[in-house]
Design a protein around this motif. Structure first.
Motif, mmCIF file in Angstrom:
data_model
loop_
_atom_site.group_PDB
_atom_site.id
_atom_site.type_symbol
_atom_site.label_atom_id
_atom_site.label_comp_id
_atom_site.label_asym_id
_atom_site.label_seq_id
_atom_site.Cartn_x
_atom_site.Cartn_y
_atom_site.Cartn_z
ATOM 1 N N TRP A 294 0.747 -1.093 0.075
ATOM 2 C CA TRP A 294 -0.149 -0.100 0.093
ATOM 3 C C TRP A 294 0.745 1.442 0.202
ATOM 4 N N PRO A 295 1.923 1.461 0.772
ATOM 5 C CA PRO A 295 2.750 2.585 0.837
ATOM 6 C C PRO A 295 3.239 2.568 -0.420
ATOM 7 N N VAL A 296 3.669 1.783 -1.448
ATOM 8 C CA VAL A 296 4.193 1.834 -2.878
ATOM 9 C C VAL A 296 3.259 2.550 -3.679
ATOM 10 N N THR A 297 1.788 1.896 -3.515
ATOM 11 C CA THR A 297 0.910 2.109 -4.261
ATOM 12 C C THR A 297 0.573 3.770 -3.975
ATOM 13 N N LEU A 298 0.293 3.867 -2.806
ATOM 14 C CA LEU A 298 0.014 5.419 -2.724
ATOM 15 C C LEU A 298 1.038 6.285 -3.167
ATOM 16 N N LEU A 299 2.375 6.116 -2.907
ATOM 17 C CA LEU A 299 3.404 6.858 -3.414
ATOM 18 C C LEU A 299 3.353 7.123 -4.876
ATOM 19 N N LEU A 300 3.245 5.888 -5.641
ATOM 20 C CA LEU A 300 2.801 5.918 -7.361
ATOM 21 C C LEU A 300 1.747 6.699 -7.718
ATOM 22 N N ALA A 301 0.634 6.682 -6.864
ATOM 23 C CA ALA A 301 -0.516 7.517 -7.128
ATOM 24 C C ALA A 301 -0.192 9.075 -6.885
ATOM 25 N N PHE A 302 0.581 9.611 -5.768
ATOM 26 C CA PHE A 302 0.979 10.674 -5.456
ATOM 27 C C PHE A 302 1.850 11.535 -6.687
ATOM 28 N N VAL A 303 2.832 10.419 -7.124
ATOM 29 C CA VAL A 303 3.599 10.939 -8.165
ATOM 30 C C VAL A 303 3.023 11.305 -9.480
ATOM 31 N N GLY A 304 2.047 10.179 -9.789
ATOM 32 C CA GLY A 304 1.288 10.247 -10.852
ATOM 33 C C GLY A 304 0.585 11.754 -11.002
ATOM 34 N N GLY A 305 0.051 11.760 -9.638
ATOM 35 C CA GLY A 305 -0.862 13.257 -9.711
ATOM 36 C C GLY A 305 0.068 14.142 -10.143
ATOM 37 N N MET A 306 1.325 14.287 -9.373
ATOM 38 C CA MET A 306 2.380 15.523 -9.829
ATOM 39 C C MET A 306 2.672 15.575 -11.280
ATOM 40 N N ILE A 307 3.049 14.387 -11.721
ATOM 41 C CA ILE A 307 3.588 14.298 -13.280
ATOM 42 C C ILE A 307 2.237 15.041 -14.170
ATOM 43 N N LEU A 308 0.975 14.811 -13.814
ATOM 44 C CA LEU A 308 -0.078 15.340 -14.434
ATOM 45 C C LEU A 308 0.093 16.831 -14.810
ATOM 46 N N ASN A 309 0.801 17.559 -14.153
ATOM 47 C CA ASN A 309 1.131 18.931 -14.313
ATOM 48 C C ASN A 309 1.981 19.327 -15.444
ATOM 49 N N LEU A 310 2.778 18.015 -15.601
ATOM 50 C CA LEU A 310 3.543 18.162 -16.971
ATOM 51 C C LEU A 310 2.946 18.232 -18.342
ATOM 52 N N MET A 311 2.077 17.778 -18.152
ATOM 53 C CA MET A 311 1.318 17.334 -19.429
ATOM 54 C C MET A 311 0.991 18.869 -20.111
ATOM 55 N N PRO A 312 0.846 18.887 -21.670
ATOM 56 C CA PRO A 312 0.894 20.026 -22.296
ATOM 57 C C PRO A 312 -0.247 20.777 -21.985
ATOM 58 N N CYS A 313 -1.631 20.154 -21.804
ATOM 59 C CA CYS A 313 -2.725 20.691 -21.798
ATOM 60 C C CYS A 313 -2.710 21.602 -20.327
ATOM 61 N N VAL A 314 -2.148 20.931 -19.236
ATOM 62 C CA VAL A 314 -1.962 21.724 -17.832
ATOM 63 C C VAL A 314 -0.845 22.655 -17.477
ATOM 64 N N PHE A 315 0.319 22.390 -18.129
ATOM 65 C CA PHE A 315 1.310 23.172 -17.608
ATOM 66 C C PHE A 315 1.319 24.565 -18.274
ATOM 67 N N PRO A 316 1.028 24.948 -19.145
ATOM 68 C CA PRO A 316 0.859 26.396 -19.621
ATOM 69 C C PRO A 316 -0.063 27.023 -18.540
ATOM 70 N N ILE A 457 -7.272 6.035 -3.073
ATOM 71 C CA ILE A 457 -6.226 6.435 -4.249
ATOM 72 C C ILE A 457 -6.500 7.533 -4.901
ATOM 73 N N PHE A 458 -7.854 7.871 -5.361
ATOM 74 C CA PHE A 458 -8.177 9.165 -6.049
ATOM 75 C C PHE A 458 -7.669 10.309 -5.218
ATOM 76 N N THR A 459 -7.786 10.158 -3.986
ATOM 77 C CA THR A 459 -7.555 11.448 -3.310
ATOM 78 C C THR A 459 -6.085 11.476 -3.243
ATOM 79 N N VAL A 460 -5.431 10.569 -3.394
ATOM 80 C CA VAL A 460 -3.836 10.829 -2.938
ATOM 81 C C VAL A 460 -3.431 11.321 -4.653
ATOM 82 N N ILE A 461 -4.401 10.963 -5.699
ATOM 83 C CA ILE A 461 -3.989 11.279 -7.088
ATOM 84 C C ILE A 461 -4.247 13.060 -7.029
ATOM 85 N N ALA A 462 -5.355 13.253 -6.731
ATOM 86 C CA ALA A 462 -5.701 14.696 -6.171
ATOM 87 C C ALA A 462 -4.817 15.619 -5.614
#
Length: 698
Positions: A294-316, A457-462
């Motif tokens: 579970w700690p690894v799963t939640l860590l991956l969810a958090f990092v995945g949410g962070m990486i969303l900000n690097l997508m071209p639609c969001v970053f600008p 999981i969705f909360t951690v992504i958010a």
């Protein structure tokens, strides 16, 4: 190119060979009636002395380029020997020589070539009044070159009985050679094996350790094509890191096989193999190593949410939105932070709404446990299509989300906490189409995990998505450190697409197993799934080329309509591949067809094998026909499949009844019919329909 040609020529030869009896097959290879692999029973001693063991052996001779298989075979089947010994005699297990590696078109097998002697020890009783003793055998094997043909031999060996000391025969030297080729069980080496993750570490220590070795696995535990890495250390230890096969579900308590040194084992006078039969320590199942904690799963969810900000639609929008916080709140740090918290609340509530929607969808069906959804071919297909579409989006085949970005730029000017909250909602909407590779796994989890786990999981992504906004709202001076939008973002997006394609490949592998192993699915179900991906790619290409925002409205409308039609065709093709057919095959058993026919049923029997290309061609031509399927349903035909992919003595005997020794072979039994209708090797729907009609009238 040479290997490619060899591979396909082999398939063509196999297709041809499946349509001929064995005599015709061998003639096609220029061998007349002589098999490419033959066997004789030989003895080491000139006669049998009562009460004294004597070694006998099956001398197997392979013509050049032909081979048979060791006791472990991933695609073929091993040679087997059944003995017929006189009463009072006993016989030991077969002693197999150390095998060789055979690699062809990506497949790695453990085989024998040339001349091979497989030995056994015969134990006669102390009282033997007879003058002669006869030992019989029946051997079966699969002999392969570019194509594979089932083969075998049956015979006996007569040995005189005498009280005198036996003398060596002309084959005695072959027994000495065979003994040197057999794996050594009593040796000065120490062997240990342990499991670490998805690998097995096999360590050998002792005198005169060779530089390299290869492990021949007896239990299909490892992938033969995955080369073991051997490292010789100064302490006199050889370590092999052996990758587990993907199909390995449970790891046995022991590791069994043969460890073969390339140049022989120096301490054993150069003998090639050591017998391996050692405990596997720390043996964990694949399920324990494959599912992260579970700690690894939640860590991956958090990092995945962070990486969303690097997508071209969001970053600008990121820097602009933070500056909006500052402009709305003036110089008050507390108000800036408040806007950041409200923005985060908008993101989290949006993800909760998405989670609730998914849970409502799930509640309308069965409650699914962890991983259970992957047992549904339809679910796996849907997930593969979605991820494939996301991958094509990231590769630049088409674009979505641009209109949402435009709306977002207008909303950044709104004042008050309500505008900030709505901007958080909008950030989720914008991120979803642009960064679907990271949200798609969460969607799959939401359909499988319990509700509270899904919300977590969705909360951690958010929170991961919102963290940069929170940090930049609390420390506005950090905005200047953000990398400027540029071409690097497009490259990053395209690189991430390949991770999705890898996931799609894994899902297709899962789906292939589900569709090819279930008899209730059509023979070409998986091919339909593959074509659904191709059609989906065409639909998205049309959308990206003719429905883009820069096109004139009439062109966009037509492009959207045509793309939608192709999308519907892709979904329909995929669904047809994962839908069970109107008829299911049952396993053939001796006498089953005759018994069903006697009870008034119409029976179709298909003698087939996976390695027979003609068999698969017949299925594609016949059982994809609606007329044939309708006739089978209307006549209530029982479909029986005699699968000869692996050796089966009952099927071989049944084929011999009809003077056949090869597949394909198809029969139709009718009620009250003394003899079944014998179909030709090459089938068409018309031939099958005519046979069904003939048998139904008998």
């Amino acid at each position: 190119m040479k290997q490619f040609t060899r591979h396909w020529c082999g398939l063509l030869l196999l297709s041809f060979s499946c349509t001929l009896p064995l005599h015709g097959q061998l003639s096609a290879f220029g061998m007349d009636e002589e098999q490419p692999v033959t066997a004789d029973l030989v003895a080491e001693s000139s006669h049998i002395q009562p009460g004294v063991p004597v070694r006998i052996g099956l001398l197997i001779k392979h013509q050049p380029k032909w081979h048979t298989y060791w006791i472990n075979s991933a695609t073929g089947y091993a040679t087997t020997v059944e003995w017929d010994v006189p009463e009072g005699f006993s016989i030991s297990e077969l002693q197999w020589p150390t095998p060789s590696l055979y690699v062809f078109s990506g497949f790695t097998e453990y085989v024998y070539e040339g001349t091979t002697l497989v030995t056994a020890t015969l134990y006669p009783p102390a009282d033997l009044p007879e003058e002669w003793v006869e030992v019989g055998y029946t051997a079966d094997w699969l002999m392969c070159e570019d194509v594979c043909i089932p083969g075998g031999s049956k015979g006996s060996l007569r040995l005189p009985v005498d009280q005198a000391l036996p003398q060596p025969t002309e084959h005695a030297d072959l027994f000495k050679t065979a003994e040197k080729e057999q794996p050594v069980t009593d040796h000065p080496y120490s062997l240990t094996a342990r499991v670490e993750g998805r690998t097995v570490l096999l360590e050998v220590s002792g005198p005169q350790i060779p530089a390299s070795a290869y492990f021949f696995d007896q239990d299909l535990l490892i992938n033969p094509a995955a080369e073991a890495t051997a490292v010789s250390q100064s302490s006199g230890t050889l370590t092999l890191t052996i990758p587990l096969a993907e199909s390995t579900a449970e790891i046995p308590e022991k590791l069994s096989g043969v460890l073969k040194a390339d140049d022989g084992w120096p301490a054993l006078e150069g003998r090639p193999g050591l017998a391996v039969n050692v405990p596997l320590t720390a043996a964990s199942t694949t399920s324990n190593t494959a599912i992260p904690s579970w700690p690894v799963t939640l860590l991956l969810a958090f990092v995945g949410g962070m990486i969303l900000n690097l997508m071209p639609c969001v970053f600008p929008v990121l820097g602009i939105k933070i500056m909006g916080f500052v402009n709305q709140a003036g110089e008050s740090r507390s108000k800036i932070v408040m806007h950041g918290l409200v923005f985060t609340a908008g993101v989290i509530l949006s993800f909760w709404a998405l989670t609730t929607f998914l849970l409502v969808l799930r509640s309308s069906g069965n409650q699914l446990g962890w991983g259970f959804q992957l047992q549904s071919p339809a679910f796996v297909l849907a997930l593969a299509l979605i991820l494939f579409g996301f991958g094509l989006n990231m590769s630049g085949l088409f674009e979505v989300g641009q209109s949402a970005v435009g709306v977002g730029s207008k909303l950044t000017g709104k004042s008050g906490l309500a505008g900030t909250f709505f901007s958080g909602v909008l950030a989720t909407v914008v991120a979803t189409p642009c960064a679907a590779p990271f949200l798609a796994p969460a969607l799959g989890a939401a359909l499988a995990l319990p509700p509270l786990s899904s919300f977590l999981i969705f909360t951690v992504i958010a929170v991961g998505l919102s963290t940069p906004y929170l940090v930049l709202s609390a420390f506005p001076s950090l905005i200047r450190w953000l990398p400027k939008p540029g071409a690097w973002m497009e490259t990053f997006k395209q690189v991430m697409a390949f991770l999705l394609y890898g996931t799609v490949a894994y899902l297709l592998w899962v789906l292939a197993g589900q569709l090819t192993e279930a008899s209730s699915f059509g023979p070409f179900s998986f091919l339909k799934v593959l074509f659904s991906l191709v059609i989906l790619a065409v639909a998205l290409w049309i959308y990206g080329r003719w429905a883009a925002f820069h096109r004139r409205p009439p062109v966009r409308r037509i492009g959207t309509i045509v793309a939608a039609l192709f999308l519907i065709a892709a979904i329909g093709t995929g669904i047809s591949g994962t839908s069970k057919g109107p008829s299911a095959w049952e396993d053939w058993e001796p006498g089953k067809a005759e018994q069903l026919a006697a009870s008034g049923r119409l029976v179709y029997v298909d003698f087939t094998a996976r390695w027979c290309v003609t068999c698969q061609t017949n299925k594609a031509a016949v059982f994809s026909s609606d007329k044939v399927q309708n006739a089978i349903a209307a006549l209530d035909v029982v479909l029986l499949k005699a699968d000869w992919t692996n050796k089966d003595a009952q099927i071989s005997t049944e084929l011999a009844r009809y003077n056949r020794s090869a597949v394909p072979f198809n029969l139709v039994f009718g009620p009250g019919s003394p003899e079944p209708v014998n179909l030709p090797e090459i089938l068409t729907p018309g031939i099958v329909l005519e046979a069904l009609e003939t048998a139904s009238k008998q």
